[in-house]
Design a protein around this motif. Structure first.
Motif, PDB file in Angstrom:
ATOM      1  N   LYS A   1       0.817  -1.219   0.000  1.00  0.00           N
ATOM      2  CA  LYS A   1       0.000   0.000   0.000  1.00  0.00           C
ATOM      3  C   LYS A   1       0.844   1.260   0.000  1.00  0.00           C
ATOM      4  N   ASN A   2       2.045   1.162   0.562  1.00  0.00           N
ATOM      5  CA  ASN A   2       2.929   2.331   0.614  1.00  0.00           C
ATOM      6  C   ASN A   2       3.800   2.449  -0.649  1.00  0.00           C
ATOM      7  N   GLY A   3       3.568   1.582  -1.632  1.00  0.00           N
ATOM      8  CA  GLY A   3       4.345   1.620  -2.861  1.00  0.00           C
ATOM      9  C   GLY A   3       5.654   0.885  -2.801  1.00  0.00           C
ATOM     10  N   GLN A   4       5.957   0.275  -1.647  1.00  0.00           N
ATOM     11  CA  GLN A   4       7.200  -0.479  -1.478  1.00  0.00           C
ATOM     12  C   GLN A   4       7.082  -1.845  -2.152  1.00  0.00           C
TER      13      GLN A   4
ATOM     14  N   HIS B   1       1.906   4.288  -9.809  1.00  0.00           N
ATOM     15  CA  HIS B   1       2.968   4.271  -8.801  1.00  0.00           C
ATOM     16  C   HIS B   1       4.255   4.919  -9.306  1.00  0.00           C
ATOM     17  N   LEU B   2       4.226   5.457 -10.507  1.00  0.00           N
ATOM     18  CA  LEU B   2       5.426   6.062 -11.091  1.00  0.00           C
ATOM     19  C   LEU B   2       5.171   7.531 -11.425  1.00  0.00           C
ATOM     20  N   PRO B   3       6.177   8.398 -11.256  1.00  0.00           N
ATOM     21  CA  PRO B   3       6.028   9.806 -11.641  1.00  0.00           C
ATOM     22  C   PRO B   3       5.784   9.926 -13.141  1.00  0.00           C
TER      23      PRO B   3
ATOM     24  N   PRO C   1      12.023   4.795  -9.025  1.00  0.00           N
ATOM     25  CA  PRO C   1      11.033   5.521  -8.224  1.00  0.00           C
ATOM     26  C   PRO C   1      10.277   4.608  -7.249  1.00  0.00           C
ATOM     27  N   VAL C   2      10.353   3.297  -7.446  1.00  0.00           N
ATOM     28  CA  VAL C   2       9.685   2.331  -6.558  1.00  0.00           C
ATOM     29  C   VAL C   2      10.693   1.826  -5.543  1.00  0.00           C
ATOM     30  N   PRO C   3      10.510   2.125  -4.266  1.00  0.00           N
ATOM     31  CA  PRO C   3      11.450   1.659  -3.244  1.00  0.00           C
ATOM     32  C   PRO C   3      11.596   0.143  -3.255  1.00  0.00           C
ATOM     33  N   GLY C   4      12.842  -0.311  -3.308  1.00  0.00           N
ATOM     34  CA  GLY C   4      13.099  -1.740  -3.306  1.00  0.00           C
ATOM     35  C   GLY C   4      13.225  -2.358  -4.688  1.00  0.00           C
ATOM     36  N   LEU C   5      12.969  -1.584  -5.761  1.00  0.00           N
ATOM     37  CA  LEU C   5      13.076  -2.089  -7.127  1.00  0.00           C
ATOM     38  C   LEU C   5      14.317  -1.495  -7.794  1.00  0.00           C
ATOM     39  N   TYR C   6      15.158  -2.369  -8.348  1.00  0.00           N
ATOM     40  CA  TYR C   6      16.419  -1.949  -8.942  1.00  0.00           C
ATOM     41  C   TYR C   6      16.508  -2.453 -10.385  1.00  0.00           C
ATOM     42  N   LEU C   7      17.210  -1.682 -11.204  1.00  0.00           N
ATOM     43  CA  LEU C   7      17.442  -2.063 -12.596  1.00  0.00           C
ATOM     44  C   LEU C   7      18.884  -2.551 -12.707  1.00  0.00           C
TER      45      LEU C   7
END
Length: 353
Positions: free
Chosen positions: A90-93, A128-130, A317-323
């Protein structure tokens, strides 16, 4: 311009210039192509600077080696299990991923080796993304000039410039990259210009390798595998024509005619071929536009701007998501630099959770 400063021989300059445009919808005269050349020669192999090598067992063997190493460290690998969504709280994490069969794999961190387009436009709910970030990802230049052709032949190609020995055994040049239609940079520019108008090059740039010479297990005795990396073929053909079987085979025939001029008898030796145009590369491997680097290696899409300004540190922009793939710094190539860097950033963040 850079090559002109260092070399006089036009064939040598043109051959080196292929690494300045490899995988890029660009001409050797395109500003910034000098960086692409640097990108391909900056590394080393077994202490030899700028060298490349073959992977024993084919490129898939490299992935298998990485997989074995990961499994030893306790990793669980799920092959043929497509991810359809990144799971968010819910917090976007990040909370994990959802597989196509509905299985949820929970995790505090998710590293995506997919392209930025697939990661952010297909797997993440857009709310969930800018908006400016989404727009930037949509605008990444993913044009591809590459058509890959894998060929099976029943005899070793014999080139007019260096004919085969009587015993038919491989010669030193068979163990290297062989560049065709690269006698001068004008030919490369001409091939590029045709593609910009939506037409596959009539005299394409061809990089030919015969990995079975060094790795005989790839082909039956006396036969060989020939790998053709060719340019330029536009992702979208003129007039919106499809890359159908007729178009694919017509282009492959052009490539084979060119090789025949350098190595008579090549076409007669072909017993099978696999043609992968830009749309094929996108469909099969998830390469946006067929681009082998997940996006052009132009100066506006490198360093702090890869994949987007403010998001070049592998975080998103999503906490916990990496490229961690080619769409992140430093870009494409078989080197693993983006993955290593992304893993270090993710571990640093994980320690602070």
């Amino acid at each position: 311009q850079i090559l002109d400063q260092w070399f006089e021989s036009e064939p040598l300059k043109a051959t080196l210039a292929t690494d300045a445009v490899i995988g890029a919808m660009a001409s050797p005269h395109t500003p910034g192509s000098g960086y692409v050349l640097l990108h391909h020669v900056m590394g080393e192999l077994e202490g030899q600077r700028g060298a490349w090598g073959y992977v024993t067992g084919g490129m898939g063997a490299l992935s298998e080696a990485i997989a074995r190493s990961a499994a030893v460290q306790g990793a669980h690998i799920f092959a043929e299990k497509a991810v359809c969504q990144v799971l968010l709280g819910k917090n976007g994490q990040v909370q994990g991923v959802v597989l196509q069969d509905g299985t949820e794999v929970r995790s505090k961190l998710v590293l995506s080796n997919a392209s930025p387009q697939i990661t952010f436009l297909d797997l993440i709910p857009q709310e969930h993304l800018p908006e400016d970030f989404v727009q930037r990802i949509q605008q990444v230049d993913t044009r591809s000039p590459v058509t890959k052709i894998n060929v099976a032949v029943d005899q070793l190609p014999s080139f007019l410039a260096a004919p085969n020995a009587c015993d038919g055994q491989p010669l030193p040049h068979h163990q290297c990259s062989i560049h065709l239609n690269c006698e001068n940079t004008h030919l490369l520019h001409q091939a590029f210009t045709e593609a910009t108008y939506g037409h596959p090059s009539s005299r394409p740039m061809i990089e030919l390798c015969i990995p079975s010479v060094l790795d005989p297990g790839l082909a039956p005795r006396g036969c060989h595998v020939v790998s053709l990396f060719t340019q330029y073929t536009p992702s979208v053909l003129a007039g919106g024509q499809p890359w159908d079987e007729q178009a694919r085979n017509a282009y492959a025939d052009t490539v084979f005619d060119c090789i025949e001029a350098y190595a008579p008898g090549f076409k007669a030796s072909v017993i099978g071929r696999d043609i992968l145009t830009p749309p094929d590369l996108e469909r099969i491997f998830g390469l946006p536009g067929g681009n082998i680097f997940h996006g052009g290696m132009s100066l506006d899409q490198l360093y702090f701007a890869r994949p987007a300004p403010c998001y070049s540190s592998y975080r998103s922009p999503v906490p916990g998501l990496y490229l961690c793939g080619s769409g992140a710094h430093p870009g494409g190539g078989v080197m693993g630099a983006a993955g290593r860097n992304a893993a270090q950033v993710a571990l640093e963040d994980f320690r602070h959770l």
